[in-house]
Design a protein around this motif. Sequence first.
Motif, PDB file in Angstrom:
ATOM      1  N   TYR A 240       0.789  20.306  10.618  1.00 31.67           N
ATOM      2  CA  TYR A 240       1.105  19.138  11.448  1.00 31.67           C
ATOM      3  C   TYR A 240       0.416  17.886  10.893  1.00 31.67           C
ATOM      4  N   VAL A 241      -0.859  17.998  10.562  1.00 32.50           N
ATOM      5  CA  VAL A 241      -1.616  16.854  10.041  1.00 32.50           C
ATOM      6  C   VAL A 241      -1.051  16.424   8.688  1.00 32.50           C
ATOM      7  N   ASP A 242      -0.761  17.363   7.822  1.00 29.24           N
ATOM      8  CA  ASP A 242      -0.195  17.036   6.509  1.00 29.24           C
ATOM      9  C   ASP A 242       1.151  16.327   6.657  1.00 29.24           C
ATOM     10  N   ARG A 243       1.967  16.805   7.583  1.00 29.63           N
ATOM     11  CA  ARG A 243       3.270  16.165   7.808  1.00 29.63           C
ATOM     12  C   ARG A 243       3.089  14.754   8.350  1.00 29.63           C
ATOM     13  N   PHE A 244       2.137  14.562   9.268  1.00 29.66           N
ATOM     14  CA  PHE A 244       1.861  13.236   9.818  1.00 29.66           C
ATOM     15  C   PHE A 244       1.498  12.262   8.701  1.00 29.66           C
ATOM     16  N   LYS A 245       0.670  12.715   7.748  1.00 31.25           N
ATOM     17  CA  LYS A 245       0.242  11.855   6.645  1.00 31.25           C
ATOM     18  C   LYS A 245       1.418  11.477   5.749  1.00 31.25           C
ATOM     19  N   VAL A 246       2.309  12.436   5.497  1.00 31.29           N
ATOM     20  CA  VAL A 246       3.486  12.127   4.686  1.00 31.29           C
ATOM     21  C   VAL A 246       4.379  11.116   5.406  1.00 31.29           C
ATOM     22  N   LEU A 247       4.605  11.335   6.688  1.00 31.04           N
ATOM     23  CA  LEU A 247       5.463  10.434   7.462  1.00 31.04           C
ATOM     24  C   LEU A 247       4.857   9.037   7.575  1.00 31.04           C
ATOM     25  N   GLN A 248       3.530   8.963   7.606  1.00 36.86           N
ATOM     26  CA  GLN A 248       2.868   7.657   7.696  1.00 36.86           C
ATOM     27  C   GLN A 248       3.242   6.777   6.510  1.00 36.86           C
ATOM     28  N   ASN A 249       3.418   7.398   5.344  1.00 34.71           N
ATOM     29  CA  ASN A 249       3.739   6.644   4.133  1.00 34.71           C
ATOM     30  C   ASN A 249       5.236   6.558   3.855  1.00 34.71           C
ATOM     31  N   THR A 250       6.028   7.142   4.738  1.00 31.56           N
ATOM     32  CA  THR A 250       7.483   7.115   4.550  1.00 31.56           C
ATOM     33  C   THR A 250       8.169   6.582   5.802  1.00 31.56           C
ATOM     34  N   ALA A 251       8.524   7.462   6.716  1.00 27.67           N
ATOM     35  CA  ALA A 251       9.293   7.061   7.900  1.00 27.67           C
ATOM     36  C   ALA A 251       8.568   6.035   8.770  1.00 27.67           C
ATOM     37  N   PHE A 252       7.241   6.148   8.904  1.00 24.16           N
ATOM     38  CA  PHE A 252       6.497   5.228   9.771  1.00 24.16           C
ATOM     39  C   PHE A 252       6.516   3.797   9.240  1.00 24.16           C
ATOM     40  N   GLN A 253       6.852   3.614   7.968  1.00 23.75           N
ATOM     41  CA  GLN A 253       6.911   2.273   7.396  1.00 23.75           C
ATOM     42  C   GLN A 253       8.143   1.501   7.873  1.00 23.75           C
ATOM     43  N   ASP A 254       9.120   2.242   8.378  1.00 23.26           N
ATOM     44  CA  ASP A 254      10.350   1.617   8.888  1.00 23.26           C
ATOM     45  C   ASP A 254      10.056   0.908  10.199  1.00 23.26           C
ATOM     46  N   PRO A 255      10.400  -0.373  10.328  1.00 22.37           N
ATOM     47  CA  PRO A 255      10.146  -1.106  11.582  1.00 22.37           C
ATOM     48  C   PRO A 255      10.794  -0.462  12.802  1.00 22.37           C
ATOM     49  N   ASN A 256      11.854   0.329  12.587  1.00 24.74           N
ATOM     50  CA  ASN A 256      12.531   0.984  13.704  1.00 24.74           C
ATOM     51  C   ASN A 256      11.833   2.268  14.150  1.00 24.74           C
ATOM     52  N   SER A 257      10.822   2.691  13.392  1.00 24.54           N
ATOM     53  CA  SER A 257      10.132   3.926  13.731  1.00 24.54           C
ATOM     54  C   SER A 257       9.287   3.750  14.986  1.00 24.54           C
ATOM     55  N   PHE A 258       9.345   4.741  15.860  1.00 23.71           N
ATOM     56  CA  PHE A 258       8.527   4.741  17.073  1.00 23.71           C
ATOM     57  C   PHE A 258       7.044   4.721  16.718  1.00 23.71           C
ATOM     58  N   PHE A 259       6.696   5.276  15.551  1.00 24.67           N
ATOM     59  CA  PHE A 259       5.301   5.375  15.122  1.00 24.67           C
ATOM     60  C   PHE A 259       4.933   4.312  14.088  1.00 24.67           C
ATOM     61  N   HIS A 260       5.706   3.220  14.057  1.00 24.50           N
ATOM     62  CA  HIS A 260       5.472   2.140  13.089  1.00 24.50           C
ATOM     63  C   HIS A 260       4.043   1.601  13.186  1.00 24.50           C
ATOM     64  N   ARG A 261       3.440   1.656  14.363  1.00 24.54           N
ATOM     65  CA  ARG A 261       2.091   1.114  14.576  1.00 24.54           C
ATOM     66  C   ARG A 261       1.023   1.883  13.796  1.00 24.54           C
ATOM     67  N   TYR A 262       1.383   3.082  13.312  1.00 27.65           N
ATOM     68  CA  TYR A 262       0.408   3.890  12.581  1.00 27.65           C
ATOM     69  C   TYR A 262       0.498   3.697  11.065  1.00 27.65           C
ATOM     70  N   ARG A 263       1.336   2.780  10.611  1.00 24.79           N
ATOM     71  CA  ARG A 263       1.634   2.693   9.177  1.00 24.79           C
ATOM     72  C   ARG A 263       0.436   2.278   8.327  1.00 24.79           C
ATOM     73  N   HIS A 264      -0.515   1.511   8.904  1.00 23.59           N
ATOM     74  CA  HIS A 264      -1.626   0.988   8.107  1.00 23.59           C
ATOM     75  C   HIS A 264      -2.923   1.780   8.289  1.00 23.59           C
ATOM     76  N   LEU A 265      -2.871   2.917   8.948  1.00 22.10           N
ATOM     77  CA  LEU A 265      -4.085   3.706   9.144  1.00 22.10           C
ATOM     78  C   LEU A 265      -4.617   4.217   7.808  1.00 22.10           C
TER      79      LEU A 265
END
Length: 317
Positions: A240-265
């Motif tokens: 789960y943590v590894d997937r979160f980290k991958v998504l942070q650098n991919t899907a979370f970078q999209d402004p439409n992502s619900f988790f966009h606020r986590y993109r710069h962690l």
Amino acid sequence: MLTKTVHSSTDAYTNFTRKEWASLAYQASVSLTDEERTQLQGINETVSPDEVEEIYVPLTELLYMHTKHSVNLHNDQNRFFHRETKKVPFVIGIAGSVSVGKSTTARLIQALISRWPNHPKVDLVTTDGFLYPNHVLEERGLMKRKGFPESYDIRKLIRFLSDIKSGRKSTEAPMYSHLTYDVLKERTQHVEEPDVVIVEGINVLQVNKKDRRISPVFVSDFFDFSIYVDAEEENIIKWYVDRFKVLQNTAFQDPNSFFHRYRHLSKSEAEDVALSIWKTINGVNLEKNIRPTRHRADLILTKGEGHRVEQVEVKKS
């Protein structure tokens, strides 16, 4: 400190080591190309040729036996009742924790079943689409319990499965966006005259104990075969943590992502956030609602490190 969860087997199951299970395959020529495996595997998962041949080929051969039995029973009943009715779809349920790899398991099974000699039409439906929309969850104070039993429109899911099992030629399932973290308003999945339907979701083996408003009909009542994908919690947390980290650098970078606020962690901040989400939501749901359904399954796949299946348990019949 996280303690190791020990899942004791019961006398209701026959246990197979990976080696024992792999030896059961009699059509080892059925496989998937490197490109197909890459397309089917999930984030941070690698599906090896050995995993397909040693685990999923025998599994789909077992499913083939079950579907043949179902067809034979249907034909025998037609002769007995002097009726000519069409066989309804064979429904497979796949349950397990968030991040345990249910979706990959479902996609692999779908791909291999479609290669059976009769080339059946196989539809895959996830229960994410049957979550209540975010605005409903917010109104009910359930956003932090998303994925818990009360966050799903179980009536709608049961109606969908009832339509499938009644032999309707066409029905629709709602769809979900993991980008916006919400049900899609104007998109549905059309399910038309399938031979096999795979229903995948964390909730498919649950029994609605907490909601007396729902009739005593369970999602699993519509399954012809059910699978639970399992692993030690420490492995699931890592995935789960590894997937979160991958998504942070991919899907979370999209402004439409619900988790966009986590993109710069930072890496450590992302890990802390993921662990917090696990501890307060996903881990609680696993312990209280998902893992207790494990022994309702007909077959249990237990994974070790790297999503490698190490043990298979089959319910005795």
